[in-house]
Write a protein that holds these residues in place. Sequence first.
Motif, PDB file in Angstrom:
ATOM      1  N   CYS A 229       0.857  -1.164   0.000  1.00  0.00           N
ATOM      2  CA  CYS A 229       0.000   0.000   0.000  1.00  0.00           C
ATOM      3  C   CYS A 229       0.901   1.224   0.000  1.00  0.00           C
TER       4      CYS A 229
ATOM      5  N   SER B  64       1.758   3.628   2.027  1.00  0.00           N
ATOM      6  CA  SER B  64       2.728   3.901   3.088  1.00  0.00           C
ATOM      7  C   SER B  64       3.394   2.634   3.586  1.00  0.00           C
TER       8      SER B  64
ATOM      9  N   THR C 295       2.078   0.599   5.477  1.00  0.00           N
ATOM     10  CA  THR C 295       1.697   0.373   6.868  1.00  0.00           C
ATOM     11  C   THR C 295       0.222   0.013   7.019  1.00  0.00           C
ATOM     12  N   VAL C 296      -0.640   1.004   7.070  1.00  0.00           N
ATOM     13  CA  VAL C 296      -2.038   0.787   7.435  1.00  0.00           C
ATOM     14  C   VAL C 296      -2.817  -0.175   6.549  1.00  0.00           C
ATOM     15  N   SER C 297      -3.004   0.204   5.278  1.00  0.00           N
ATOM     16  CA  SER C 297      -3.849  -0.635   4.418  1.00  0.00           C
ATOM     17  C   SER C 297      -3.232  -2.005   4.192  1.00  0.00           C
TER      18      SER C 297
ATOM     19  N   ALA D 109      -1.286  -3.650   6.170  1.00  0.00           N
ATOM     20  CA  ALA D 109      -1.410  -4.466   7.384  1.00  0.00           C
ATOM     21  C   ALA D 109      -2.833  -4.992   7.504  1.00  0.00           C
ATOM     22  N   MET D 110      -3.805  -4.139   7.214  1.00  0.00           N
ATOM     23  CA  MET D 110      -5.205  -4.561   7.336  1.00  0.00           C
ATOM     24  C   MET D 110      -5.537  -5.680   6.362  1.00  0.00           C
ATOM     25  N   VAL D 111      -5.160  -5.519   5.098  1.00  0.00           N
ATOM     26  CA  VAL D 111      -5.488  -6.619   4.170  1.00  0.00           C
ATOM     27  C   VAL D 111      -4.669  -7.850   4.506  1.00  0.00           C
TER      28      VAL D 111
ATOM     29  N   GLU E 191       4.586  -6.372   4.803  1.00  0.00           N
ATOM     30  CA  GLU E 191       3.939  -5.141   4.342  1.00  0.00           C
ATOM     31  C   GLU E 191       4.978  -4.168   3.809  1.00  0.00           C
TER      32      GLU E 191
ATOM     33  N   ARG F 206       0.695  12.317   0.259  1.00  0.00           N
ATOM     34  CA  ARG F 206       0.469  10.883   0.065  1.00  0.00           C
ATOM     35  C   ARG F 206      -0.853  10.635  -0.643  1.00  0.00           C
TER      36      ARG F 206
ATOM     37  N   HIS G 206      -4.005   8.976   5.516  1.00  0.00           N
ATOM     38  CA  HIS G 206      -3.013   8.785   6.565  1.00  0.00           C
ATOM     39  C   HIS G 206      -1.628   8.905   5.936  1.00  0.00           C
TER      40      HIS G 206
ATOM     41  N   ASP H 190       2.992   8.157   6.793  1.00  0.00           N
ATOM     42  CA  ASP H 190       3.962   7.276   7.448  1.00  0.00           C
ATOM     43  C   ASP H 190       3.983   7.480   8.958  1.00  0.00           C
TER      44      ASP H 190
ATOM     45  N   MET I  68      -8.816   4.296  -3.763  1.00  0.00           N
ATOM     46  CA  MET I  68      -7.613   3.519  -3.470  1.00  0.00           C
ATOM     47  C   MET I  68      -7.433   2.420  -4.509  1.00  0.00           C
TER      48      MET I  68
ATOM     49  N   MET J 288      -1.530   6.620  12.629  1.00  0.00           N
ATOM     50  CA  MET J 288      -1.194   5.235  12.963  1.00  0.00           C
ATOM     51  C   MET J 288       0.296   5.055  13.137  1.00  0.00           C
TER      52      MET J 288
ATOM     53  N   PRO K 159       2.552  -0.754  12.065  1.00  0.00           N
ATOM     54  CA  PRO K 159       1.487  -1.757  12.163  1.00  0.00           C
ATOM     55  C   PRO K 159       1.731  -2.831  13.210  1.00  0.00           C
TER      56      PRO K 159
ATOM     57  N   LEU L 190      -1.792  -4.303  15.649  1.00  0.00           N
ATOM     58  CA  LEU L 190      -2.558  -5.177  14.770  1.00  0.00           C
ATOM     59  C   LEU L 190      -4.002  -5.274  15.223  1.00  0.00           C
TER      60      LEU L 190
ATOM     61  N   LEU M 140      -5.922  -2.267  14.097  1.00  0.00           N
ATOM     62  CA  LEU M 140      -6.135  -2.293  12.649  1.00  0.00           C
ATOM     63  C   LEU M 140      -7.233  -3.277  12.274  1.00  0.00           C
TER      64      LEU M 140
ATOM     65  N   MET N 228     -10.722  -2.191  10.498  1.00  0.00           N
ATOM     66  CA  MET N 228     -11.211  -2.777   9.253  1.00  0.00           C
ATOM     67  C   MET N 228     -12.640  -3.280   9.429  1.00  0.00           C
TER      68      MET N 228
END
Lengths: 101, 150
Positions: A10, A12, A14-16, A18-20, A39, B45, B64, B66, B89, B106, B109, B113, B116, B120
Motif C-alpha cells: 500500500c 505507506s 503500513t495501514v492498508s 497491514a489490514m489486508v 507489508e 500521500r 493517513h 507514514d 484507493m 497510525m 502496524p 494489529l 487495525l 477494518m
Amino acid sequence: MTKINILTVCGSGTVSSAMVGLKIKEMLSEHGYDVQIHEVNPGMVANEVATKKIDLIAYTSPIDPKDAEGIPQINAVGVLTGMDEESFLEEALEVLKNRKK
Amino acid sequence: MILNEQLVCLKADVKTAEEAILLAAEKFERLGYVTKEYGQAVISRELIYPTGLKGNGYNIAIPHTDPIYVKKPGIAVIIPKEPVRFRMMGTPDTELQCEMIFPLAMEKPEKQLQLLMKLMEFLQNDKKLGQVFHAKHPEEVISIMNDLEI
C-alpha cells in the motif's frame, strides 16, 4: 499447512497493507496455508522480490508489474472494504495452486 | 485514547480532500497526536496513493501517512456538510464522493494489529457507518465507535 510468503503493498507500507494482510492470512489459513505477511510500499516491491521467495502480491495501491515479473499480483482493495473478498480468494487460491514450488 | 470528541467534526465546512485533511491535522496536532509535518505529508500521500473506499451504502476515505509523523495513535472523524471528492484507493482514475472521512494517525502496524483489525471491521460495517453518519453529537460518534478503544 503449506507455508507461503505474501507481499501486501500500500502507499505507506503500513495501514492498508497491514489490514489486508490480516484478512488474507485469516482467509487462506482456512484453506491450509500458513501465511507470512510482509507489508511494504510500492517502492520496496522490487527489493523484496529479489531478496525473498514471494508467492503472491496483494496490493491496494498500484504497483509496477515489471517490479515483480512472474509473481502473481492481485488487487486487494475489495478485501479491505469487504466488498469483494470472494473473488480475491478465488483468484489467490487459483494462482497458489498453479505456483511451482 | 484512540478516539476523542475533539477529533470529531460533524457538518464540517470542508469542500476538498485537502481541507478535510488539514482540519483533522490541526486537531491531531493540537492534541499531541502528530507532528506539524503530518498535514502536508497526508496531503502529499493522498495525491499519489489515494484512500477513497467504496462501501455498500457509503463512500469513505482513510487519509493517513507514514508512522514517523505520528506521536500516538488516533482516529479523527470528519462528516462534511456535502460529500467530498476523493480518488479511489488502488484505482486512482476513479473519483468517489465521500460522505465520511476518517483521518488516521497510525504507528507502525506491528504495534497495533488489534486496532487495525477492529478498524477494518468497523469500516466494513454499514450499520455502524450509518449510525456515525446520522449522529447528532460527537459523544454519539465516540460511543458508536467504542470498540476501537482497545
